[in-house]
Scaffold this motif. Structure first.
Motif, PDB file in Angstrom:
ATOM      1  N   LYS A 130      39.792  38.940  14.197  1.00 28.10           N
ATOM      2  CA  LYS A 130      39.185  38.960  13.082  1.00 28.10           C
ATOM      3  C   LYS A 130      38.756  40.360  12.333  1.00 28.10           C
ATOM      4  CE  LYS A 130      34.815  37.521  10.960  1.00 28.10           C
ATOM      5  NZ  LYS A 130      33.597  36.239  10.827  1.00 28.10           N
ATOM      6  N   ALA A 131      38.495  40.963  13.516  1.00 30.14           N
ATOM      7  CA  ALA A 131      38.214  42.743  12.939  1.00 30.14           C
ATOM      8  C   ALA A 131      39.841  43.281  12.933  1.00 30.14           C
ATOM      9  CB  ALA A 131      37.324  43.889  14.641  1.00 30.14           C
ATOM     10  N   VAL A 132      40.060  42.642  14.081  1.00 27.80           N
ATOM     11  CA  VAL A 132      41.600  43.570  13.699  1.00 27.80           C
ATOM     12  C   VAL A 132      42.387  43.051  12.322  1.00 27.80           C
ATOM     13  CG1 VAL A 132      44.255  43.338  14.424  1.00 27.80           C
ATOM     14  CG2 VAL A 132      42.948  43.901  16.179  1.00 27.80           C
ATOM     15  N   LYS A 133      42.114  41.931  11.302  1.00 27.92           N
ATOM     16  CA  LYS A 133      43.060  41.010  10.738  1.00 27.92           C
ATOM     17  C   LYS A 133      42.024  41.724   9.385  1.00 27.92           C
ATOM     18  CE  LYS A 133      45.747  37.959  12.715  1.00 27.92           C
ATOM     19  NZ  LYS A 133      45.644  36.428  13.047  1.00 27.92           N
ATOM     20  N   CYS A 134      40.238  42.119   9.407  1.00 26.33           N
ATOM     21  CA  CYS A 134      40.493  42.957   8.610  1.00 26.33           C
ATOM     22  C   CYS A 134      40.577  43.573   7.682  1.00 26.33           C
ATOM     23  CB  CYS A 134      38.371  42.492   8.970  1.00 26.33           C
ATOM     24  SG  CYS A 134      37.153  42.832   7.702  1.00 26.33           S
ATOM     25  N   CYS A 136      50.901  47.292  19.027  1.00 28.36           N
ATOM     26  CA  CYS A 136      50.460  46.430  19.160  1.00 28.36           C
ATOM     27  C   CYS A 136      49.624  45.807  19.197  1.00 28.36           C
ATOM     28  CB  CYS A 136      51.822  45.839  20.294  1.00 28.36           C
ATOM     29  SG  CYS A 136      52.311  43.840  19.536  1.00 28.36           S
ATOM     30  N   ALA A 137      48.872  44.925  18.458  1.00 31.15           N
ATOM     31  CA  ALA A 137      47.935  44.458  18.536  1.00 31.15           C
ATOM     32  C   ALA A 137      47.682  43.598  19.705  1.00 31.15           C
ATOM     33  CB  ALA A 137      46.747  43.819  16.923  1.00 31.15           C
ATOM     34  N   ARG A 138      48.396  42.830  20.134  1.00 33.50           N
ATOM     35  CA  ARG A 138      48.423  41.747  20.943  1.00 33.50           C
ATOM     36  C   ARG A 138      49.179  42.430  22.371  1.00 33.50           C
ATOM     37  NH1 ARG A 138      52.920  39.299  22.107  1.00 33.50           N
ATOM     38  NH2 ARG A 138      54.437  40.003  21.399  1.00 33.50           N
ATOM     39  N   HIS A 139      48.895  43.932  22.501  1.00 34.46           N
ATOM     40  CA  HIS A 139      49.369  44.428  24.023  1.00 34.46           C
ATOM     41  C   HIS A 139      47.996  44.763  24.313  1.00 34.46           C
ATOM     42  CE1 HIS A 139      53.591  44.480  23.269  1.00 34.46           C
ATOM     43  NE2 HIS A 139      53.588  43.981  24.641  1.00 34.46           N
ATOM     44  N   ILE A 140      47.564  45.634  23.319  1.00 33.77           N
ATOM     45  CA  ILE A 140      45.994  46.112  23.688  1.00 33.77           C
ATOM     46  C   ILE A 140      44.946  45.275  23.285  1.00 33.77           C
ATOM     47  CG2 ILE A 140      44.328  46.738  22.016  1.00 33.77           C
ATOM     48  CD1 ILE A 140      46.217  48.605  20.166  1.00 33.77           C
ATOM     49  N   TYR A 141      45.328  43.798  23.068  1.00 37.79           N
ATOM     50  CA  TYR A 141      43.919  43.034  23.016  1.00 37.79           C
ATOM     51  C   TYR A 141      44.049  42.295  24.371  1.00 37.79           C
ATOM     52  CZ  TYR A 141      42.019  38.233  23.822  1.00 37.79           C
ATOM     53  OH  TYR A 141      41.366  36.891  23.784  1.00 37.79           O
ATOM     54  N   SER A 142      46.175  42.406  25.305  1.00 41.79           N
ATOM     55  CA  SER A 142      45.742  41.493  26.779  1.00 41.79           C
ATOM     56  C   SER A 142      45.079  42.857  27.810  1.00 41.79           C
ATOM     57  CB  SER A 142      47.204  42.066  27.432  1.00 41.79           C
ATOM     58  OG  SER A 142      47.740  41.597  28.629  1.00 41.79           O
ATOM     59  N   GLN A 196      42.356  52.671  14.339  1.00 43.94           N
ATOM     60  CA  GLN A 196      43.402  53.311  13.018  1.00 43.94           C
ATOM     61  C   GLN A 196      45.158  53.070  13.627  1.00 43.94           C
ATOM     62  OE1 GLN A 196      41.766  55.660  15.006  1.00 43.94           O
ATOM     63  NE2 GLN A 196      43.616  56.979  16.089  1.00 43.94           N
ATOM     64  N   LYS A 197      45.328  53.005  14.870  1.00 41.68           N
ATOM     65  CA  LYS A 197      46.315  52.244  15.526  1.00 41.68           C
ATOM     66  C   LYS A 197      47.045  50.914  14.685  1.00 41.68           C
ATOM     67  CE  LYS A 197      46.467  56.539  18.708  1.00 41.68           C
ATOM     68  NZ  LYS A 197      46.379  56.093  20.418  1.00 41.68           N
ATOM     69  N   PHE A 198      45.944  50.127  15.198  1.00 42.33           N
ATOM     70  CA  PHE A 198      46.002  49.039  14.996  1.00 42.33           C
ATOM     71  C   PHE A 198      44.969  47.753  14.100  1.00 42.33           C
ATOM     72  CE2 PHE A 198      42.929  48.937  18.079  1.00 42.33           C
ATOM     73  CZ  PHE A 198      41.670  48.005  18.702  1.00 42.33           C
ATOM     74  N   CYS A 199      44.433  47.962  13.530  1.00 40.76           N
ATOM     75  CA  CYS A 199      43.193  47.755  12.337  1.00 40.76           C
ATOM     76  C   CYS A 199      44.320  47.233  11.348  1.00 40.76           C
ATOM     77  CB  CYS A 199      41.473  47.695  12.744  1.00 40.76           C
ATOM     78  SG  CYS A 199      41.361  47.714  14.217  1.00 40.76           S
ATOM     79  N   ARG A 200      43.881  46.254  10.866  1.00 38.07           N
ATOM     80  CA  ARG A 200      44.439  46.587   8.899  1.00 38.07           C
ATOM     81  C   ARG A 200      43.730  46.942   7.921  1.00 38.07           C
ATOM     82  NH1 ARG A 200      46.075  40.335   8.463  1.00 38.07           N
ATOM     83  NH2 ARG A 200      48.724  40.616   9.833  1.00 38.07           N
ATOM     84  N   ALA A 201      42.684  47.467   8.368  1.00 37.62           N
ATOM     85  CA  ALA A 201      41.672  48.264   7.265  1.00 37.62           C
ATOM     86  C   ALA A 201      42.156  49.755   7.459  1.00 37.62           C
ATOM     87  CB  ALA A 201      39.981  47.411   7.929  1.00 37.62           C
TER      88      ALA A 201
END
Length: 597
Positions: A305-309, A281-287, A339-344
């Motif tokens: 921006k990097a996560v959703k790219c 989960c990107a929200r937990h990683i950002y926290s 590779q676990k939380f970025c859409r790219a």
């Protein structure tokens, strides 16, 4: 007036005393005789005993004269009496507020009751409605037997451990997965599973594990749930093993698992599903990333921006900007595992761009009222809520003529509006060059692919692809993945959970009693709410942290410190007799002494 027993007579006298606002005491109270008197200087008295042949409890003598005043507090209105009078209200709302209880007692009966008494009354009412803790666990084998009777092809796994001290069978784990849910997920949903655990709010604590999928309308689809002793590698391994059997997963190839960064869960997924894609989960990683000192607004915007790219080239550009701004932030970002939380870097097979575990959070919120109930009532609440949800979702599109689900149609229409700025050049064989806002992309309609990767990871044509589809005068609806269409959605909800008898019709299993797990009493008051992080918004939508707010001194209106830590010379008060001036106060005291003399 006659009564069935002495206890019924006592209850009637107690109600009479509370309604009329006076305190009494039992002068004699035995199985055969009950005598009640008022206060010492009040002649009120009532006497009752068994009649001839003990056919009824009869009032023999009454003195109805009262000389005492109405009492604002009444010892007869104890927690048991209050629980009986609020039973219906607490049955409708198990978290009936104590403040409402105190206010209603004051308005209706004119008595003042303490908050602690009302808390005890609510607990006693819950015990009356739900039964004791031991009763629930003793009837748990009967509940599982009833589940197996109505769901013959479903999986209900009850784990029992024996106490090392007295060899009593105690509850350990319970796994529930209905075959209609597993079958509907296999046939109508994408191979994406969200795993999460939430805590139980009862005195035994424990954890409720859940597996949740996504239907064709991008909404949650419950698959299975389990009650375990805690969230660790052993419990997650046991849960995932049973889930793999129900969903017919072999080694995880082609499947995507979404979860938080719980270590036990990560180890269980790596051991049982080595070929599955495991997203965090990107929200937990950002926290966690922000707590390392990367909390500025610019870094936050670059993070998301990097996560959703969706392209790796665009991702590298954003990381370069982050590294220029703060090198440590970019290094901590990459070390997590992009590779676990970025859409790219996510897989294109499941046609799901999700990088958070919101579906599991939605399920936890969906079952929130049940988490403070005993185990059988909690599981029954979840079963009935999911059963009702399946029927509602099935009827949602029963009269719809659109081939797409509403959420997918909304995204498609938004992309149609965005494609107006795209310039298309046909290269032949349904291949195109698309330019927009200074950027260029290549679209292949036969392969259903665009170099922006949005179409590949979502299953919905991107604005560049829709511009090319309009160029050949085709319908973009025909280019949407089959998992996102109405037929797949209806197939997922075509199998319903069968109804089940209530508790009074369950067959008793003699000799199969079960005892609750051993409870470890923790010091302090039990916590009911999750600890909210300082970066999260509270219930009112306001963040709880004051980080970033500059303090100001109220003496000199200077920033960087407050009045307490001010090192400047404090201004003298305008008059000598101020409290802040000890000398002025002494002079004032002397003058008052002289005046008194």
């Amino acid at each position: 007036m006659t009564f069935e027993s002495g206890s019924q007579f006592k209850a009637a006298v107690k109600n009479y005393a509370v309604y009329n606002g006076f305190n009494f005491r039992f002068k004699r109270s035995t199985e055969n005789i009950v005598e009640v008197v008022c206060q010492e200087h009040c002649p009120w008295r009532i006497y009752a005993s068994w009649g001839p042949m003990r056919e009824a409890f009869v009032i023999k003598a009454v003195n109805d004269e009262h000389r005492c005043n109405r009492a604002p507090t009444n010892i007869q209105a104890d927690y048991r009496w209050i629980a009986e009078h609020f039973l219906d209200a607490i049955r409708r709302d198990m978290n009936y507020k104590v403040d409402h209880m105190m206010q209603e007692l004051l308005e209706k009966y004119g008595i003042i009751v303490s908050r602690g008494t009302c808390y005890n009354a609510r607990s006693w009412a819950r015990k009356i409605l739900h039964g004791s803790l031991n009763e629930h666990y003793q009837r748990l084998p009967c509940y599982v037997a009833e589940l197996q009777k109505v769901g013959r092809n479903s999986t209900f796994q009850l784990e029992v451990v024996h106490d090392i001290h007295n060899s009593l069978p105690r509850f350990s784990r319970l796994y529930i997965c209905f075959e209609p849910l597993a079958r509907g997920f296999r046939e109508g949903c994408r191979p994406v599973i969200g795993l999460d655990g939430c805590f139980s709010k009862t005195e035994l604590k424990g954890k409720l594990l859940s597996a949740v999928g996504r239907d064709g309308n991008n909404q949650m689809f419950p698959i299975a749930w389990a009650v375990v002793e805690g969230e660790n590698q052993a419990s997650w391994t046991w849960f995932i093993s049973l889930l793999m059997t129900d969903l017919r997963i072999i080694n995880g190839y082609g499947w995507t698992i979404i979860s938080d960064q719980q270590k036990g869960l990560a180890n269980a997924v790596a051991g049982l599903l080595p070929h599955a894609e495991h997203r965090n989960c990107a929200r937990h990683i950002y926290s966690n990333w922000k707590k390392k000192g990367h909390s500025s607004d610019i870094l936050r915007n670059l993070f998301w921006k990097a996560v959703k790219c969706t392209t790796r080239e665009g991702f590298q550009r954003v990381i370069g900007q982050m590294e220029t701004l703060k090198e440590a932030a970019a290094q901590d970002f990459v070390e997590v595992g992009v590779q676990k939380f970025c859409r790219a870097f996510i897989s294109e097979k499941p046609k799901c761009e999700v990088i958070d575990n919101n579906m599991s959070e939605c399920f936890n919120s969906f079952i929130l009222p049940s988490r403070s109930q005993p185990i059988i009532d909690m599981l029954e609440y979840i079963r009935r809520a999911v059963m009702e949800r399946i029927v509602k979702k099935r009827e949602l599109f029963s009269e719809s003529v659109d081939s797409l689900c509403p959420q997918i149609r909304r995204v498609l229409e938004d992309n149609r509006l965005k494609c107006r700025t795209c310039s298309v050049i046909h290269a032949g064989y349904l291949k195109f060059e698309v330019s927009t806002h200074g950027e260029g992309f290549v679209v292949d309609l036969r392969a259903q692919h665009c170099t922006c990767r949005y179409w590949a990871i979502t299953g919905i044509p991107c604005p560049h692809s829709i511009a090319c589809i309009h160029f050949i005068r085709a319908d973009p609806t025909n280019y949407i993945n089959e998992w996102l269409k109405r037929d797949s959605y209806q197939l997922a909800y075509s199998y319903g959970i069968p109804p089940m008898n209530v508790k009074n019709l369950w067959r008793e299993n003699e000799g199969s009693y079960l005892f609750p797990p051993l409870m470890k009493k923790q010091p302090g008051r039990p916590k009911r709410r999750r600890r909210i992080d300082a970066s999260e918004a509270g219930p009112s939508g306001v963040r709880l942290t004051k980080k970033g707010v500059q303090m100001h001194c109220s003496l000199y209106n200077q920033g960087g410190h407050n009045r307490k830590t001010c090192n400047n010379t404090r201004p003298q008060p305008a008059y000598e007799g101020s409290k802040s001036s000890l000398g002025g106060f002494s002079k004032l005291l002397k003058s008052m002494t002289k005046f008194q003399v």
